[in-house]
Design a protein around this motif. Structure first.
Motif, PDB file in Angstrom:
ATOM      1  N   LEU A  83       0.831  -1.192   0.000  1.00 52.15           N
ATOM      2  CA  LEU A  83       0.000   0.000   0.000  1.00 52.15           C
ATOM      3  C   LEU A  83       0.871   1.249   0.000  1.00 52.15           C
ATOM      4  CD1 LEU A  83      -2.548  -1.129   2.737  1.00 52.15           C
ATOM      5  CD2 LEU A  83      -2.861  -1.220   0.248  1.00 52.15           C
TER       6      LEU A  83
ATOM      7  N   ASP B 184      -2.098   4.962   2.881  1.00 44.40           N
ATOM      8  CA  ASP B 184      -3.030   3.909   3.290  1.00 44.40           C
ATOM      9  C   ASP B 184      -2.423   2.899   4.257  1.00 44.40           C
ATOM     10  OD1 ASP B 184      -5.350   4.677   1.804  1.00 44.40           O
ATOM     11  OD2 ASP B 184      -4.383   3.920  -0.018  1.00 44.40           O
TER      12      ASP B 184
ATOM     13  N   ARG C  12      -4.017   1.903   7.468  1.00 41.39           N
ATOM     14  CA  ARG C  12      -5.316   1.223   7.322  1.00 41.39           C
ATOM     15  C   ARG C  12      -5.162  -0.207   6.795  1.00 41.39           C
ATOM     16  NH1 ARG C  12      -7.623   3.715   3.234  1.00 41.39           N
ATOM     17  NH2 ARG C  12      -9.612   2.736   3.635  1.00 41.39           N
TER      18      ARG C  12
ATOM     19  N   ILE D 158      -8.183  -2.570   5.242  1.00 46.05           N
ATOM     20  CA  ILE D 158      -8.170  -2.935   3.824  1.00 46.05           C
ATOM     21  C   ILE D 158      -8.105  -4.459   3.671  1.00 46.05           C
ATOM     22  CG2 ILE D 158      -6.825  -2.743   1.684  1.00 46.05           C
ATOM     23  CD1 ILE D 158      -6.114   0.169   2.698  1.00 46.05           C
TER      24      ILE D 158
ATOM     25  N   HIS E   2     -10.923   0.272  -1.443  1.00 46.27           N
ATOM     26  CA  HIS E   2     -10.730   0.782  -0.085  1.00 46.27           C
ATOM     27  C   HIS E   2      -9.426   1.548   0.101  1.00 46.27           C
ATOM     28  CE1 HIS E   2     -14.035  -2.022   0.539  1.00 46.27           C
ATOM     29  NE2 HIS E   2     -14.332  -1.253   1.560  1.00 46.27           N
ATOM     30  N   THR E   3      -8.711   1.783  -0.990  1.00 49.57           N
ATOM     31  CA  THR E   3      -7.486   2.572  -0.891  1.00 49.57           C
ATOM     32  C   THR E   3      -7.743   3.990  -1.379  1.00 49.57           C
ATOM     33  OG1 THR E   3      -6.751   1.808  -3.066  1.00 49.57           O
ATOM     34  CG2 THR E   3      -5.914   0.612  -1.148  1.00 49.57           C
ATOM     35  N   THR E   4      -6.950   4.908  -0.874  1.00 44.60           N
ATOM     36  CA  THR E   4      -7.068   6.314  -1.289  1.00 44.60           C
ATOM     37  C   THR E   4      -5.893   6.737  -2.156  1.00 44.60           C
ATOM     38  OG1 THR E   4      -5.919   7.088   0.693  1.00 44.60           O
ATOM     39  CG2 THR E   4      -8.327   6.913   0.816  1.00 44.60           C
TER      40      THR E   4
ATOM     41  N   HIS F  67      -3.405   5.697  -8.397  1.00 44.12           N
ATOM     42  CA  HIS F  67      -4.783   5.868  -7.931  1.00 44.12           C
ATOM     43  C   HIS F  67      -5.592   6.534  -9.027  1.00 44.12           C
ATOM     44  CE1 HIS F  67      -8.228   7.648  -5.856  1.00 44.12           C
ATOM     45  NE2 HIS F  67      -8.120   6.579  -5.071  1.00 44.12           N
TER      46      HIS F  67
END
Length: 140
Positions: free
Chosen positions: A9, A13, A16, A20, A90-92, A136
């Motif tokens: 990640l 992220d 998190r 995730i 679910h990742t930014t 992203h």
């Protein structure tokens, strides 16, 4: 030898990781022996094969560790696509993905869109020594 499917990640992220992993149906707390084997760290997720443990159960009997791409069992690929898709949702930020023999480093790094990565997985054309860097995108 074991095939290790790893998602790293982005720093944004990494805090998190457990969230995730849960969203993708993955264990975020590998067994102690597994952590020693794959060297897991914060922001790193390993995708277990359909039989659990390493990713070898994704591989077809015809898979050759010296081949440029992995020959994978078609029936196992929807599971891998589903895990990757859940992680992406679910990742930014971006992430990287590779499928390497334990202890190996990628020979090349390839920038790809998430859709390109999914297509490679679905077509059983993942590079055997390639780290895919996924930027992203707002639409997943």
């Amino acid at each position: 030898m074991c095939l290790i499917l790893t998602v790293r990640l982005a720093e944004a992220d990494s805090s998190r990781t457990a969230e995730i992993a849960h969203a993708a149906g993955l264990s975020s707390t590998p067994k102690r022996w597994w952590s020693r084997l794959v060297g897991s760290s914060s922001g790193t997720l390993n995708i277990a094969g359909p039989a659990g443990g390493c990713g070898c159960s994704f591989l077809a009997d015809s898979a050759d560790w010296a081949a440029p791409t992995w020959d994978m069992i078609p029936d196992t690929l929807p599971r891998l696509v589903s895990a990757l898709r859940a992680m992406r949702q679910h990742t930014t930020a971006g992430f990287s993905f590779d499928a390497l023999w334990v202890g190996e480093s990628p020979a090349q790094e390839r920038r790809a869109t998430f859709d390109e990565l999914l297509h490679l997985v679905e077509q059983s054309r993942l590079g055997a020594k390639t780290r895919y860097v996924i930027e992203h995108e707002h639409a997943a």
